[in-house]
Motif scaffolding. Structure first.
Motif, short mmCIF file in Angstrom:
data_model
loop_
_atom_site.label_atom_id
_atom_site.label_comp_id
_atom_site.label_asym_id
_atom_site.label_seq_id
_atom_site.Cartn_x
_atom_site.Cartn_y
_atom_site.Cartn_z
N ASP A 196 -6.52 -4.88 -14.56
CA ASP A 196 -7.94 -5.06 -14.26
C ASP A 196 -8.18 -4.77 -12.78
N ARG A 197 -9.08 -3.84 -12.50
CA ARG A 197 -9.36 -3.47 -11.11
C ARG A 197 -9.94 -4.63 -10.32
N LEU B 22 -0.78 -0.69 -16.61
CA LEU B 22 -0.80 -0.83 -15.17
C LEU B 22 -0.93 0.52 -14.46
N ARG C 174 -7.16 -6.85 -9.29
CA ARG C 174 -6.34 -6.23 -8.25
C ARG C 174 -6.93 -6.46 -6.86
N TRP C 175 -8.25 -6.55 -6.77
CA TRP C 175 -8.88 -6.81 -5.48
C TRP C 175 -9.02 -8.30 -5.20
N ARG D 214 4.16 1.02 -3.28
CA ARG D 214 3.67 0.26 -4.43
C ARG D 214 4.73 0.10 -5.51
N TRP E 81 0.82 -1.21 0.00
CA TRP E 81 0.00 0.00 0.00
C TRP E 81 0.86 1.27 0.00
N ALA F 225 -1.80 -8.95 -8.50
CA ALA F 225 -2.45 -7.63 -8.45
C ALA F 225 -1.50 -6.54 -8.90
N ALA F 226 -0.21 -6.69 -8.59
CA ALA F 226 0.76 -5.67 -8.99
C ALA F 226 0.98 -5.62 -10.49
N ARG F 227 0.74 -6.72 -11.21
CA ARG F 227 1.01 -6.79 -12.65
C ARG F 227 -0.27 -6.81 -13.47
N SER F 228 -1.41 -6.54 -12.87
CA SER F 228 -2.68 -6.59 -13.60
C SER F 228 -3.25 -5.19 -13.75
#
Length: 526
Positions: A280-281, A415, A284-285, A196, A193, A275-278
């Motif tokens: 798509d929101r 990203l 990421r969640w 990042r 967080w 999540a770090a390499r995507s």
């Protein structure tokens, strides 16, 4: 005009495409940063590679996202204080419950596997090593904060289960996986967080979460080895029995199942890395949540095996579950991590070729980043031609190039999310390109075996012995750097070639000896 190294590294000084007076590199080795001209939210394209600049400006670029003053240091000081208080509390608790002798024996035995396992994570993180302070933070978080919180919750749950008539064994199956995996993952999540930019992919997630789990496992092993092992045996039968118990528990908990905690928490790390390499929101969640749930399920299943074995009296349940599921799953994750490590090297080789056509990199430089063996050879070569500063500069060159490849890959896949973030990524790209060029200047043009040359984005411009600069096309397969050692010069002795030639004969003087090697031939033989 300058030299080009066996790695294809062009010396940026006095490059023909830029004014010589603009290309001044400081003697202290600090790379000047390239000013990102007109980098705005409207002007940034994810597919556009910056051209090689016509001039540079030396300045100190601010680090994006970092606040100055007390607003920056207050959160850091708060986290350090929290970890320190948790560590002190755990030491007091362990010393009070298992005694100082048990604490000393347990701590000594529990620390033994830590360097080996930590080295494995460091080996996995060789392509783009993470800052040591963040690695220490994750380990300390798992060893202090996560263990303190898990111990408090597990103890309270055991008391509550006893009050309502449930067996204590259910705590290990229902409560421990939830609280332990949540607390081990909380430290890396906070790092994700607040920092990042330090998360470049799944490998970073495995390393951060694995180190947090390693710290947690170390302190938990202190409790088992020092308390259930030494203290329990010594209080009943004497120190010899206590040491025997420590040896037996060490074999079971560290040699056979020491991989358990890092294996479980690495599932959360994989989710955070995805999540770090995507772009798509939803991913990421959902990816971190899915990774955390998988870690809890694996942890609960692992704890369920001995519980069922004790409840049914069938020890084969533990054996079959361990050999039939846990061990194969562990080796599958290890194989995945190793393959991912190789992919990270190949990513640099694939992505950085986009910078070749604009002159930022030469083809062999990119090819030399494709494996750790090639990187090692490049560092050895740089150390040979430019000394220890050259080897250090080559290492920094490789790390900056890998980070640049990850950044460019992220920009192309969206990203950054929006144009404002894309502009920040473009500014960071410029800073990395300037750093790469500065590191290169330390070792480029230092090899005496290489003629003056440079890479112009299409071909090599090489100065031949006759003084003419000619364009030479690159080979189909770039030449890899080889750390060749030059032979020592032939010694020259006063009055002759040296021992064995007899006294009184200088070079080319004695009967039957002719001219010395490499001497100009006499006029009749021209």
């Amino acid at each position: 005009m300058a030299d080009v190294s066996p790695t294809g590294s062009p010396d940026p000084v006095n490059r023909p495409s830029s004014p010589p007076e603009a290309q001044s590199w400081p003697a202290d080795g600090v790379a000047p940063a390239y000013t990102p001209v007109n980098v705005t939210a409207e002007a940034v394209s994810p597919d556009a590679v910056p051209p090689f600049p016509t001039e540079t400006t030396r300045h100190v670029a601010p680090v994006p996202g970092r606040r100055a003053g007390w607003r920056r240091w207050l959160p850091v000081a708060s986290v350090i204080a929290l970890i320190a208080l948790a560590a002190i509390g755990m030491l007091i608790f362990l010393g009070y419950n298992i005694g100082l002798a048990g604490l000393a024996v347990g701590l000594t035995a529990a620390i033994l596997p830590v360097p080996l396992l930590a080295s494995a994570f460091a080996w996995l993180d060789r392509y783009e090593p993470e800052p040591v302070k963040y690695l220490i933070f994750c380990f300390a978080w798992g060893a202090a904060v996560a263990t303190a919180a898990a111990l408090a919750v597990n103890t309270g749950a055991a008391w509550l289960f006893d009050k309502i008539g449930l067996p204590d064994a259910l705590v290990a199956v229902l409560v421990a996986p939830f609280i332990e995996e949540s607390m081990k993952a909380l430290g890396p999540v906070l790092l994700f967080w607040k920092r990042r930019a330090e998360w470049s992919g799944i490998t970073d997630g495995i390393v951060y979460c694995g180190l947090s789990a390693l710290g947690f496992a170390m302190v938990e092993n202190v409790l088992y080895l020092g308390g259930h092992g030494y203290a329990a045996g010594a209080s009943e039968y004497g120190p010899a029995t206590g040491l025997t118990n420590v040896f037996a528990i060490f074999i079971v908990r560290i040699l056979f199942t020491g991989f358990a905690h890092p294996l479980f928490t690495s599932m959360t790390g994989i989710g955070l890395g995805i999540a770090a390499r995507s772009a798509d929101r939803n991913v990421r969640w959902l990816a971190p949540i899915g990774g955390l749930l998988l870690a809890m399920i694996l942890h609960g299943t692992f704890n369920l095996l001995p519980t069922l074995s004790a409840a049914t009296g069938e020890s084969l349940i533990m054996l079959y579950g361990y050999l039939g599921f846990m061990v194969p799953f562990f080796f599958a994750v290890v194989g995945f991590a190793i393959a991912l490590r190789s992919w990270e090297g190949r990513l640099a080789e694939r992505v950085l070729f986009q910078y070749v056509h604009t002159g930022w990199f030469a083809p062999p430089e990119v090819a030399a980043l494709g494996s750790l063996g090639r990187r090692h050879s490049a560092r050895q070569w740089a150390k040979r031609v430019a000394g220890p500063p050259g080897g250090k500069a080559m290492r920094n060159f490789q790390f900056a190039a890998t980070r640049l490849a990850l950044l460019r890959d992220g920009m192309q896949r969206g990203l950054a999310g929006d144009q404002v973030e894309m502009a920040k990524a473009a500014a960071e790209e410029r800073e990395l390109l300037g750093a790469v060029t500065g590191y290169r200047s330390v070792f480029a043009g230092r090899d005496p075996q290489t003629p003056p040359a440079w890479w112009d984005g299409q071909s090599y411009r090489i100065t031949f012995p006759d003084g003419v600069v000619r364009a030479v096309a690159p080979p189909a397969e770039p030449v890899m750097p080889v750390p060749v050692r030059l032979p020592p010069p032939m010694p020259v002795y006063p009055g002759g070639y040296g021992p064995g030639y007899g006294p009184g004969y200088g070079p080319g003087q004695g009967p039957g000896y002719g001219p010395p090697p490499f001497a100009p031939m006499p006029p009749p033989y021209k």
